[in-house]
Design a protein around this motif. Structure first.
Motif, PDB file in Angstrom:
ATOM      1  N   THR A  14       0.890  -1.300   0.023  1.00  0.00           N
ATOM      2  CA  THR A  14       0.102   0.054   0.064  1.00  0.00           C
ATOM      3  C   THR A  14       0.961   1.241  -0.073  1.00  0.00           C
ATOM      4  O   THR A  14       0.781   2.211  -0.667  1.00  0.00           O
ATOM      5  CB  THR A  14      -0.775   0.006   1.239  1.00  0.00           C
ATOM      6  N   LEU A  15       1.815   1.442   0.934  1.00  0.00           N
ATOM      7  CA  LEU A  15       3.046   2.557   0.944  1.00  0.00           C
ATOM      8  C   LEU A  15       3.387   2.536  -0.536  1.00  0.00           C
ATOM      9  O   LEU A  15       3.592   3.860  -0.820  1.00  0.00           O
ATOM     10  CB  LEU A  15       3.909   2.136   1.995  1.00  0.00           C
ATOM     11  N   GLN A  16       3.748   1.498  -1.292  1.00  0.00           N
ATOM     12  CA  GLN A  16       4.459   1.741  -2.537  1.00  0.00           C
ATOM     13  C   GLN A  16       3.492   2.476  -3.385  1.00  0.00           C
ATOM     14  O   GLN A  16       3.862   3.334  -4.245  1.00  0.00           O
ATOM     15  CB  GLN A  16       4.795   0.383  -3.108  1.00  0.00           C
ATOM     16  N   ALA A  17       2.213   2.225  -3.415  1.00  0.00           N
ATOM     17  CA  ALA A  17       1.167   2.758  -4.338  1.00  0.00           C
ATOM     18  C   ALA A  17       0.911   4.175  -3.777  1.00  0.00           C
ATOM     19  O   ALA A  17       0.754   5.097  -4.731  1.00  0.00           O
ATOM     20  CB  ALA A  17      -0.241   1.761  -4.187  1.00  0.00           C
ATOM     21  N   ASP A 193       5.376  21.408   4.630  1.00  0.00           N
ATOM     22  CA  ASP A 193       4.531  21.309   5.853  1.00  0.00           C
ATOM     23  C   ASP A 193       3.116  20.525   5.700  1.00  0.00           C
ATOM     24  O   ASP A 193       2.954  20.038   6.462  1.00  0.00           O
ATOM     25  CB  ASP A 193       4.154  23.017   5.910  1.00  0.00           C
ATOM     26  N   HIS A 194       2.890  20.529   4.337  1.00  0.00           N
ATOM     27  CA  HIS A 194       1.523  19.830   4.184  1.00  0.00           C
ATOM     28  C   HIS A 194       1.859  18.307   4.200  1.00  0.00           C
ATOM     29  O   HIS A 194       1.006  17.599   4.939  1.00  0.00           O
ATOM     30  CB  HIS A 194       0.905  20.096   2.837  1.00  0.00           C
ATOM     31  N   VAL A 195       2.963  17.982   3.651  1.00  0.00           N
ATOM     32  CA  VAL A 195       3.474  16.508   3.866  1.00  0.00           C
ATOM     33  C   VAL A 195       3.589  15.915   5.241  1.00  0.00           C
ATOM     34  O   VAL A 195       3.254  15.166   5.904  1.00  0.00           O
ATOM     35  CB  VAL A 195       4.664  16.181   3.047  1.00  0.00           C
ATOM     36  N   GLN A 196       4.336  17.012   5.887  1.00  0.00           N
ATOM     37  CA  GLN A 196       4.727  16.821   7.327  1.00  0.00           C
ATOM     38  C   GLN A 196       3.400  16.693   8.037  1.00  0.00           C
ATOM     39  O   GLN A 196       3.262  15.581   9.008  1.00  0.00           O
ATOM     40  CB  GLN A 196       5.471  17.953   7.871  1.00  0.00           C
ATOM     41  N   ALA A 197       2.453  17.394   7.710  1.00  0.00           N
ATOM     42  CA  ALA A 197       1.319  17.322   8.612  1.00  0.00           C
ATOM     43  C   ALA A 197       0.333  16.002   8.190  1.00  0.00           C
ATOM     44  O   ALA A 197      -0.046  15.290   9.195  1.00  0.00           O
ATOM     45  CB  ALA A 197       0.093  18.415   8.290  1.00  0.00           C
ATOM     46  N   SER A 198       0.348  15.859   7.017  1.00  0.00           N
ATOM     47  CA  SER A 198      -0.098  14.509   6.560  1.00  0.00           C
ATOM     48  C   SER A 198       0.318  13.020   7.080  1.00  0.00           C
ATOM     49  O   SER A 198      -0.194  12.318   7.488  1.00  0.00           O
ATOM     50  CB  SER A 198      -0.226  14.333   4.961  1.00  0.00           C
ATOM     51  N   VAL A 199       1.894  13.215   7.057  1.00  0.00           N
ATOM     52  CA  VAL A 199       2.355  12.133   7.515  1.00  0.00           C
ATOM     53  C   VAL A 199       2.277  11.916   9.067  1.00  0.00           C
ATOM     54  O   VAL A 199       2.043  10.717   9.450  1.00  0.00           O
ATOM     55  CB  VAL A 199       4.094  12.359   7.295  1.00  0.00           C
ATOM     56  N   MET A 200       2.397  12.974   9.695  1.00  0.00           N
ATOM     57  CA  MET A 200       2.205  12.944  11.275  1.00  0.00           C
ATOM     58  C   MET A 200       0.603  12.607  11.491  1.00  0.00           C
ATOM     59  O   MET A 200       0.399  11.616  12.422  1.00  0.00           O
ATOM     60  CB  MET A 200       2.212  14.351  11.889  1.00  0.00           C
ATOM     61  N   ASN A 201      -0.392  12.782  10.716  1.00  0.00           N
ATOM     62  CA  ASN A 201      -1.816  12.302  10.949  1.00  0.00           C
ATOM     63  C   ASN A 201      -1.976  10.846  10.597  1.00  0.00           C
ATOM     64  O   ASN A 201      -2.590  10.097  11.151  1.00  0.00           O
ATOM     65  CB  ASN A 201      -2.745  13.107   9.866  1.00  0.00           C
ATOM     66  N   LEU A 202      -0.938  10.253   9.735  1.00  0.00           N
ATOM     67  CA  LEU A 202      -1.103   8.724   9.500  1.00  0.00           C
ATOM     68  C   LEU A 202      -0.518   8.016  10.656  1.00  0.00           C
ATOM     69  O   LEU A 202      -0.819   7.056  10.980  1.00  0.00           O
ATOM     70  CB  LEU A 202      -0.432   8.565   8.002  1.00  0.00           C
TER      71      LEU A 202
END
Length: 287
Positions: A14-17, A193-202
């Protein structure tokens, strides 16, 4: 901050996708810039080593080359050779930082903005100590002459001079007509910043950051264009309001190490394949 989940909510497949979809635009940018796979992979190799060294060390244990090699899959000799060669993530020049601060004040300070948060037209100078473009600049920095900033902004289309010789800020020109350095800076900062927020949410439960979007698919280009323009207007209104609140609140703030950012993006995209005639428009509101 909530603690990381013991087990991430997706498999390696899933992470690869996910990564394929997220990285595709970045690969497009790299190829368009003549940045080939060899150069891209060299950056990733150094980044893997740096993140493993700084963020995945075992408690109370020295992070060894062998452990970094185990975590990253990069040969230990390469780890030893590249370790310590920190990547410099900063593309923010002094001029850009000053520009942002000057614009933020013009858009928020009652001396320079009206009651509806619109930037007031300013005389170049003022003999009675009133607000002027010169005072706006010198309130922020005395290292650069206001005339130099005036000439630069006129050249970049950020400001115009009206029939009375007053300096007017063109809100629509701030980002679209920004120079290459500014575009690179905002691309780097906003996307990071957007990627950081998304990763932390995951990785955390509950998700610590607010992240929502509205999606409509299968609509006509005309409707997409109308919604795009409306979203741009409403988004700018919200950002101006938040900027004014922050500008006033920070005056009495004791200061500290925290950083706050609120960002918005609006995008209209044509699907690669046309929707079937019987397919109804899709709606999605979520993270």
């Amino acid at each position: 901050m909530s603690k990381p989940r013991a087990k991430l909510p997706f498999s390696e497949e899933t992470l690869q996708a996910m990564l394929i979809r997220v990285l595709r635009p970045l690969v497009r940018l790299a190829l368009a810039s003549g940045f080939n796979f060899t150069a891209f992979s060299a950056v990733l190799r150094r980044l893997y080593i740096e993140v493993a060294e700084k963020e995945f060390a075992l408690p109370n244990k020295h992070q060894t080359d062998s452990r970094i090699s185990l975590l990253t899959g990069i040969h230990r000799k390469d780890v030893n050779r590249l370790r310590g060669q920190a990547l410099d993530p900063s593309f923010l020049t002094v001029g850009i930082s000053q520009t942002s601060r000057i614009l933020a004040r013009w858009l928020a300070d009652p001396l320079y903005a009206d009651a509806e948060d619109r930037p007031s037209p300013l005389p170049r100078t003022s003999s009675d100590g009133g607000p002027s473009f010169e005072s706006l600049v010198t309130d922020i920095t005395k290292d650069v002459h206001p005339r130099s900033i005036l000439d630069d902004w006129l050249d970049r289309g950020i400001i115009v001079l009206d029939e009375d010789g007053r300096v007017r800020l063109d809100l629509s020109s701030i980002v679209p007509n920004a120079g290459d350095d500014a575009r690179r800076h905002y691309f780097t900062r906003n996307l990071r910043d957007h990627v950081q927020a998304s990763v932390m949410n995951l990785m955390h439960e509950p998700p610590p950051y607010f992240e929502r979007a509205v999606h409509y698919d299968g609509m006509s280009p005309a409707l997409a264009a109308r919604l795009d323009e409306l979203a741009r207007q409403e988004s700018m209104t919200l950002l101006l309001k938040l900027n004014k609140i922050a500008h006033q609140a920070i005056k009495d703030d004791p200061g500290g190490s925290s950083r706050w950012i609120a960002g918005l993006y609006v995008m209209t995209e044509e699907s690669e394949t046309a929707p079937a005639a019987e397919t109804a428009p899709k709606t999605e509101i979520g993270e």
